[in-house]
Design a protein around this motif. Structure first.
Motif, PDB file in Angstrom:
ATOM      1  N   LYS A 190     -16.389  -2.499 -21.697  1.00 62.03           N
ATOM      2  CA  LYS A 190     -17.731  -3.026 -20.979  1.00 62.03           C
ATOM      3  C   LYS A 190     -18.318  -3.880 -21.822  1.00 62.03           C
ATOM      4  O   LYS A 190     -18.989  -4.829 -21.293  1.00 62.03           O
ATOM      5  CB  LYS A 190     -18.623  -1.631 -20.745  1.00 62.03           C
ATOM      6  CG  LYS A 190     -19.810  -2.150 -20.118  1.00 62.03           C
ATOM      7  CD  LYS A 190     -20.793  -1.011 -19.685  1.00 62.03           C
ATOM      8  CE  LYS A 190     -21.920  -1.449 -18.611  1.00 62.03           C
ATOM      9  NZ  LYS A 190     -22.624  -0.169 -18.347  1.00 62.03           N
ATOM     10  N   TYR A 192     -13.503   0.319 -17.678  1.00 62.71           N
ATOM     11  CA  TYR A 192     -14.606  -0.719 -18.234  1.00 62.71           C
ATOM     12  C   TYR A 192     -15.837   0.221 -18.453  1.00 62.71           C
ATOM     13  O   TYR A 192     -16.549  -0.393 -19.495  1.00 62.71           O
ATOM     14  CB  TYR A 192     -15.006  -1.025 -16.393  1.00 62.71           C
ATOM     15  CG  TYR A 192     -16.354  -1.896 -16.632  1.00 62.71           C
ATOM     16  CD1 TYR A 192     -16.284  -3.203 -16.859  1.00 62.71           C
ATOM     17  CD2 TYR A 192     -17.661  -1.451 -16.549  1.00 62.71           C
ATOM     18  CE1 TYR A 192     -17.137  -4.066 -16.596  1.00 62.71           C
ATOM     19  CE2 TYR A 192     -18.521  -2.061 -16.171  1.00 62.71           C
ATOM     20  CZ  TYR A 192     -18.575  -3.587 -16.477  1.00 62.71           C
ATOM     21  OH  TYR A 192     -19.594  -4.341 -16.732  1.00 62.71           O
ATOM     22  N   ASP A 193     -16.061   1.311 -17.907  1.00 64.95           N
ATOM     23  CA  ASP A 193     -17.217   2.164 -18.456  1.00 64.95           C
ATOM     24  C   ASP A 193     -17.088   2.526 -20.063  1.00 64.95           C
ATOM     25  O   ASP A 193     -17.921   3.051 -20.614  1.00 64.95           O
ATOM     26  CB  ASP A 193     -17.367   3.300 -17.619  1.00 64.95           C
ATOM     27  CG  ASP A 193     -17.877   3.229 -16.271  1.00 64.95           C
ATOM     28  OD1 ASP A 193     -18.527   1.905 -16.139  1.00 64.95           O
ATOM     29  OD2 ASP A 193     -17.888   3.740 -15.300  1.00 64.95           O
ATOM     30  N   ILE A 200     -12.032   1.761 -13.656  1.00 61.79           N
ATOM     31  CA  ILE A 200     -13.189   2.364 -13.720  1.00 61.79           C
ATOM     32  C   ILE A 200     -13.734   2.795 -15.151  1.00 61.79           C
ATOM     33  O   ILE A 200     -14.651   2.676 -15.779  1.00 61.79           O
ATOM     34  CB  ILE A 200     -13.858   2.930 -12.635  1.00 61.79           C
ATOM     35  CG1 ILE A 200     -13.811   2.399 -11.389  1.00 61.79           C
ATOM     36  CG2 ILE A 200     -14.802   3.848 -12.994  1.00 61.79           C
ATOM     37  CD1 ILE A 200     -13.768   3.398 -10.049  1.00 61.79           C
TER      38      ILE A 200
END
Length: 202
Positions: free
Chosen positions: A31, A26-27, A23
């Motif tokens: 991304k 990705y953030d 997470i």
């Protein structure tokens, strides 16, 4: 990790750590890179495995394949949504569409890849009809977007695919535990649709 130590089971700690790392990646840095769809798919796969880490001991082939199927589906949806703010490439949309269909396909054939262990609580015919209906409903909006790749069409397809993740979860649950738990999961569509009034699903 507290739960892992309390239950003397390493899986919640390891899976939770990997999920949190994916997470953050990705953030953060990934991304807007080509790795983003893969990392998002891994997030969903690990999310499913985290939920199974205490309820299913040990994981069998069915649990792993269900998590992989969800991960491949979300990988495809993320590919499909990569350029949804502008006119998208039909080739890119088709690639994402094929991957999300592959995810649905993996989920539909889990019972036969695992020698039907655990066994289904519904007939094979009903199982196949359920997945065929879901695939057709999801495919319809995606195909419309592929033929007319405008932001409005692509975003509508992505929104439908994101909502359909709950339907996929409910379908797996119906197949293995019966309609009551499946209906309970399907009811999560209502808060999901309500939240889309404030949060963009694409």
């Amino acid at each position: 990790w507290i739960v892992a130590f309390a239950e003397n089971d390493w899986r919640p700690g390891i899976v939770g750590t990997l999920l949190g790392s994916c997470i953050l990646l990705y953030d953060g840095a990934l991304k807007h890179t080509r790795l983003a769809p893969m990392v998002m798919g891994e997030c969903r796969m690990l999310n499913v495995l985290l939920g199974m880490s205490l309820l299913v001991i040990p994981w069998g082939a069915a649990e792993v394949l269900i998590a992989v199927g969800i991960g491949v589906y979300i990988f495809g949806v993320t590919l499909f949504a990569r350029t949804d703010a502008q006119v998208s490439s039909r080739k890119a949309l088709l690639r994402g569409f094929l991957f999300l269909l592959a995810g649905i396909g993996i989920l539909s054939i889990v019972p036969w890849w695992t020698s039907n262990r655990p066994s289904l609580v519904m007939s094979q015919l009903r199982w196949w009809l359920l997945w065929a209906a879901i695939a057709l409903i999801i495919a319809r909006r995606c195909i419309i977007a592929i033929f007319e790749p405008s932001p409005q069409r692509v975003q509508a397809a992505v929104r439908s695919c994101v909502h359909s993740l709950i339907v996929l979860d409910a379908a797996v649950t119906v197949g293995y535990t019966g309609p009551y738990w499946g209906f309970a999961i399907l009811c999560l569509l209502f808060p999901t649709m309500l939240l889309t009034l404030w949060l963009n699903a694409t």
